[in-house]
Design an enzyme around this catalytic site. Structure first.
Site, PDB file in Angstrom:
ATOM      1  N   LEU A  91       4.562  14.532  -6.369  1.00 56.37           N
ATOM      2  CA  LEU A  91       5.670  13.782  -5.781  1.00 56.37           C
ATOM      3  C   LEU A  91       6.641  13.388  -6.894  1.00 56.37           C
ATOM      4  O   LEU A  91       6.300  12.591  -7.761  1.00 56.37           O
ATOM      5  CB  LEU A  91       5.157  12.538  -5.043  1.00 56.37           C
ATOM      6  CG  LEU A  91       4.174  12.789  -3.894  1.00 56.37           C
ATOM      7  CD1 LEU A  91       3.837  11.487  -3.171  1.00 56.37           C
ATOM      8  CD2 LEU A  91       4.726  13.792  -2.885  1.00 56.37           C
TER       9      LEU A  91
ATOM     10  N   LYS B  79     -12.520  11.183  -5.091  1.00 57.27           N
ATOM     11  CA  LYS B  79     -11.180  11.004  -4.537  1.00 57.27           C
ATOM     12  C   LYS B  79     -10.837  12.050  -3.479  1.00 57.27           C
ATOM     13  O   LYS B  79     -10.101  11.762  -2.541  1.00 57.27           O
ATOM     14  CB  LYS B  79     -10.151  11.023  -5.673  1.00 57.27           C
ATOM     15  CG  LYS B  79     -10.347   9.834  -6.623  1.00 57.27           C
ATOM     16  CD  LYS B  79      -9.127   9.545  -7.470  1.00 57.27           C
ATOM     17  CE  LYS B  79      -8.976  10.502  -8.603  1.00 57.27           C
ATOM     18  NZ  LYS B  79      -7.872  10.128  -9.505  1.00 57.27           N
TER      19      LYS B  79
ATOM     20  N   VAL C 205      -7.576  -4.804 -12.726  1.00 58.12           N
ATOM     21  CA  VAL C 205      -6.976  -5.471 -13.885  1.00 58.12           C
ATOM     22  C   VAL C 205      -5.859  -6.414 -13.426  1.00 58.12           C
ATOM     23  O   VAL C 205      -5.741  -7.536 -13.906  1.00 58.12           O
ATOM     24  CB  VAL C 205      -6.405  -4.407 -14.857  1.00 58.12           C
ATOM     25  CG1 VAL C 205      -5.723  -5.070 -16.047  1.00 58.12           C
ATOM     26  CG2 VAL C 205      -7.489  -3.440 -15.320  1.00 58.12           C
TER      27      VAL C 205
ATOM     28  N   HIS D 229       4.372   3.525  -6.865  1.00 57.23           N
ATOM     29  CA  HIS D 229       2.946   3.211  -6.682  1.00 57.23           C
ATOM     30  C   HIS D 229       2.864   1.823  -6.050  1.00 57.23           C
ATOM     31  O   HIS D 229       3.251   0.825  -6.651  1.00 57.23           O
ATOM     32  CB  HIS D 229       2.224   3.232  -8.038  1.00 57.23           C
ATOM     33  CG  HIS D 229       0.785   2.826  -7.943  1.00 57.23           C
ATOM     34  ND1 HIS D 229      -0.254   3.689  -8.227  1.00 57.23           N
ATOM     35  CD2 HIS D 229       0.201   1.658  -7.586  1.00 57.23           C
ATOM     36  CE1 HIS D 229      -1.401   3.061  -8.043  1.00 57.23           C
ATOM     37  NE2 HIS D 229      -1.158   1.821  -7.663  1.00 57.23           N
TER      38      HIS D 229
ATOM     39  N   LYS E  20      -1.153   1.907 -15.756  1.00 56.73           N
ATOM     40  CA  LYS E  20      -0.164   0.876 -15.453  1.00 56.73           C
ATOM     41  C   LYS E  20       0.074  -0.030 -16.662  1.00 56.73           C
ATOM     42  O   LYS E  20      -0.888  -0.387 -17.344  1.00 56.73           O
ATOM     43  CB  LYS E  20      -0.693   0.014 -14.298  1.00 56.73           C
ATOM     44  CG  LYS E  20      -1.006   0.819 -13.047  1.00 56.73           C
ATOM     45  CD  LYS E  20      -1.979   0.081 -12.131  1.00 56.73           C
ATOM     46  CE  LYS E  20      -2.377   0.957 -10.959  1.00 56.73           C
ATOM     47  NZ  LYS E  20      -3.494   0.389 -10.171  1.00 56.73           N
TER      48      LYS E  20
ATOM     49  N   ARG F 245     -13.435  -2.255  -6.474  1.00 63.83           N
ATOM     50  CA  ARG F 245     -13.770  -3.274  -7.480  1.00 63.83           C
ATOM     51  C   ARG F 245     -12.585  -4.205  -7.676  1.00 63.83           C
ATOM     52  O   ARG F 245     -11.513  -3.971  -7.132  1.00 63.83           O
ATOM     53  CB  ARG F 245     -14.055  -2.568  -8.802  1.00 63.83           C
ATOM     54  CG  ARG F 245     -12.884  -1.649  -9.159  1.00 63.83           C
ATOM     55  CD  ARG F 245     -12.864  -1.181 -10.570  1.00 63.83           C
ATOM     56  NE  ARG F 245     -11.959  -0.069 -10.741  1.00 63.83           N
ATOM     57  CZ  ARG F 245     -10.651  -0.162 -10.967  1.00 63.83           C
ATOM     58  NH1 ARG F 245     -10.079  -1.355 -11.029  1.00 63.83           N
ATOM     59  NH2 ARG F 245      -9.899   0.909 -11.114  1.00 63.83           N
TER      60      ARG F 245
HETATM   61  P1  ADP Z   1      -6.581   7.340 -11.345  1.00 69.58           P
HETATM   62  O1  ADP Z   1      -7.736   7.297 -10.406  1.00 69.58           O
HETATM   63  O2  ADP Z   1      -6.901   8.002 -12.622  1.00 69.58           O
HETATM   64  O3  ADP Z   1      -5.900   6.024 -11.496  1.00 69.58           O
HETATM   65  P2  ADP Z   1      -4.651   8.192  -9.342  1.00 69.58           P
HETATM   66  O4  ADP Z   1      -4.946   9.353  -8.475  1.00 69.58           O
HETATM   67  O5  ADP Z   1      -4.804   6.830  -8.768  1.00 69.58           O
HETATM   68  O6  ADP Z   1      -5.520   8.329 -10.679  1.00 69.58           O
HETATM   69  O7  ADP Z   1      -3.170   8.330  -9.914  1.00 69.58           O
HETATM   70  C1  ADP Z   1      -2.680   7.533 -10.963  1.00 69.58           C
HETATM   71  C2  ADP Z   1      -1.178   7.725 -11.110  1.00 69.58           C
HETATM   72  O8  ADP Z   1      -0.867   9.098 -11.372  1.00 69.58           O
HETATM   73  C3  ADP Z   1      -0.364   7.376  -9.879  1.00 69.58           C
HETATM   74  O9  ADP Z   1      -0.072   6.011  -9.796  1.00 69.58           O
HETATM   75  C4  ADP Z   1       0.887   8.221 -10.081  1.00 69.58           C
HETATM   76  O10 ADP Z   1       1.781   7.601 -10.983  1.00 69.58           O
HETATM   77  C5  ADP Z   1       0.344   9.469 -10.727  1.00 69.58           C
HETATM   78  N1  ADP Z   1       0.069  10.478  -9.692  1.00 69.58           N
HETATM   79  C6  ADP Z   1      -1.118  10.697  -9.074  1.00 69.58           C
HETATM   80  N2  ADP Z   1      -1.002  11.660  -8.137  1.00 69.58           N
HETATM   81  C7  ADP Z   1       0.272  12.082  -8.154  1.00 69.58           C
HETATM   82  C8  ADP Z   1       1.025  13.055  -7.412  1.00 69.58           C
HETATM   83  N3  ADP Z   1       0.451  13.794  -6.463  1.00 69.58           N
HETATM   84  N4  ADP Z   1       2.341  13.201  -7.702  1.00 69.58           N
HETATM   85  C9  ADP Z   1       2.925  12.472  -8.661  1.00 69.58           C
HETATM   86  N5  ADP Z   1       2.275  11.544  -9.388  1.00 69.58           N
HETATM   87  C10 ADP Z   1       0.975  11.328  -9.146  1.00 69.58           C
END
Ligand code: ADP
Length: 433
Positions: free
Chosen positions: A201, A116, A292, A206, A235, A289
């Protein structure tokens, strides 16, 4: 077109892929854990091969066993579904070495996006906003870099996923205390202790964009989804479209998406995830991919994403365009809170259901908690909420604890109904007993 596809997954997504294969007149092979020998997805496939006893690492994560099963049964392609090996670049390479088509992007694309921190760097260099942060920080630089980003912040494992491998850090002292611990956790969970810092944040939504790209580089945008309602970063309710977006914001989102994809040798379905705060989209990550929640996009676009994904993997071309979407779709994830025997398991017949379970089956402790997805489509968001509420009233589960009450309370909440939610909404939400 492929003649035979092996499905390297289980439960509802395995059944979903079997359905798409049947539509394309492709034979299917299921691989399964011995403890799941009687599961519906095993019965539904044309052939089935047991690849191990029970835990994920002894079954659906066993690359060699899955490849052997594909070779023995004469499959010409492998569909990885989501989770397990779906974003495993090594597995993708091994498929290629065995002359098997992995239904997904190339190993290089999977590797880029699975990291990431690397994905963020790539996207930023394309001129798309990312959440401010820093990667490759040495322990000596850590205090100054963290202070520059500001607290609270997120410390994330570069190879983390599925809501795991991220931690909210409130202060410099906490960072100092937890930094090495978190790296060690990351090393154990994701086989890499690489971490990165990200600004937290506090009020964001999202929002994600579903895309499909063919071998010729034609990009199709299948609309957007909102997935702000999460428990432990996972989610539980997903909607299409993201109805908080104005037309102008949506066009900005799609332009950012196209900018990321331009010149990227990507092929297959994918999702670009963004956090949306104060009118600005910040790239979060890209999932390489099927997701869900792909079903809500199918309901609003009228397209079968899995059929198209398989067709594109087999070489089909698609026109470059943004697909029109209609009405509003919502999905809820009915999750088990722990293992047990499903003494009773009744789901409504009035909405789209995706499940791998039946009454009498065991929910095993080895795999994810998803029991069923309930999906509705209606002309408006309000009508979709009402229909979903009615559908949830017809759910009966006995023998296993579930999140049913939480889903019902959420759908009835006036702030949810008014769409005044963000990614932190569920943290303060009153939980049912
Ligand atoms: P994963 O790959 O495990 O799904 P993500 O980086 O996509 O992780 O983040 C999943 C969720 O975590 C986001 O949808 C959000 O709700 C929360 N999140 C991730 N990064 C941040 C951030 N910088 N600030 C606030 N919430 C975050």
């Amino acid at each position: 077109m492929f003649k035979k596809v092996l499905i390297a997954n289980r439960s509802e997504v395995a059944l979903r892929i079997i359905r798409a294969c049947q539509q394309l007149q492709i034979k299917t092979v299921a691989v399964y854990a011995q403890v799941e020998a009687q599961a519906p997805f095993v019965q539904a496939a044309d052939e089935a091969i047991c690849i191990g006893p029970d835990t994920a690492s002894s079954t659906y994560l066993k690359r060699e066993a899955i490849l052997m099963a594909a070779i023995i049964t004469g499959a010409d392609a492998i569909h990885p579904g989501y989770g397990f090996l779906a974003e495993d670049a090594l597995f993708a390479e091994m498929c290629a070495e065995c002359q098997l088509t992995l239904i997904g992007p190339s190993p290089a694309m999977i590797r880029l996006m699975a990291d990431k921190a690397a994905a963020k760097a790539y996207v930023q260099q394309k001129g798309v906003a990312v959440i401010p942060g820093a990667a490759n920080v040495t322990p000596a630089q850590l205090p100054a870099v963290a202070a520059a980003i500001g607290f609270p912040l997120m410390l994330k494992a570069s190879l983390g996923g599925g809501g795991k491998g991220m931690r909210l850090i409130q202060s410099a002292a906490e960072l100092q205390q937890d930094y090495h611990l978190i790296r060690e956790e990351a090393r154990q969970a994701f086989l890499s202790d690489a971490v990165y810092l990200e600004k937290y944040l506090p009020h964001a939504r999202h929002i994600e964009v579903q895309i499909l790209v063919d071998h010729a580089g034609h990009i199709q945008i299948f609309g957007d989804r909102e997935c702000s309602l999460q428990v432990n970063h996972q989610k539980i309710i997903e909607e299409s479209p993201a109805s908080c977006l104005t037309d102008v914001a949506r066009q900005q989102l799609y332009q950012a998406t196209e900018r990321v994809l331009q010149g990227l040798a990507y092929c297959g379905v994918g999702t670009l995830e963004f956090l949306y705060a104060q009118g600005q989209f910040y790239f979060l990550e890209m999932n390489t991919r099927l997701q869900v929640e792909h079903g809500v996009t199918e309901l609003t676009t009228g397209k079968d994403l899995v059929v198209q994904q398989i067709a594109v993997a087999a070489g089909a071309t698609i026109p470059t365009r943004q697909l029109a979407f209609q009405g509003h779709a919502i999905e809820v994830r009915l999750n088990a809170n722990g293992a047990g025997d499903l003494q009773q398991f009744q789901l409504p017949t009035t909405v789209r259901i995706e499940t791998g379970y039946q009454a009498g089956m065991a929910v095993l402790p080895y795999y994810d908690a998803l029991l069923a997805k309930l999906l509705v489509w209606q002309p408006t968001r309000e009508a979709a909420i009402t229909k979903l509420q009615q559908a949830l009233q017809q759910v009966t589960v006995r023998g296993v604890q579930t999140n049913l009450k939480l889903l019902q309370q959420l759908l009835a909440d006036p702030r949810y109904q008014a769409n005044q939610v963000d990614i932190h909404f569920l943290k303060d939400f009153h939980r049912p007993d």
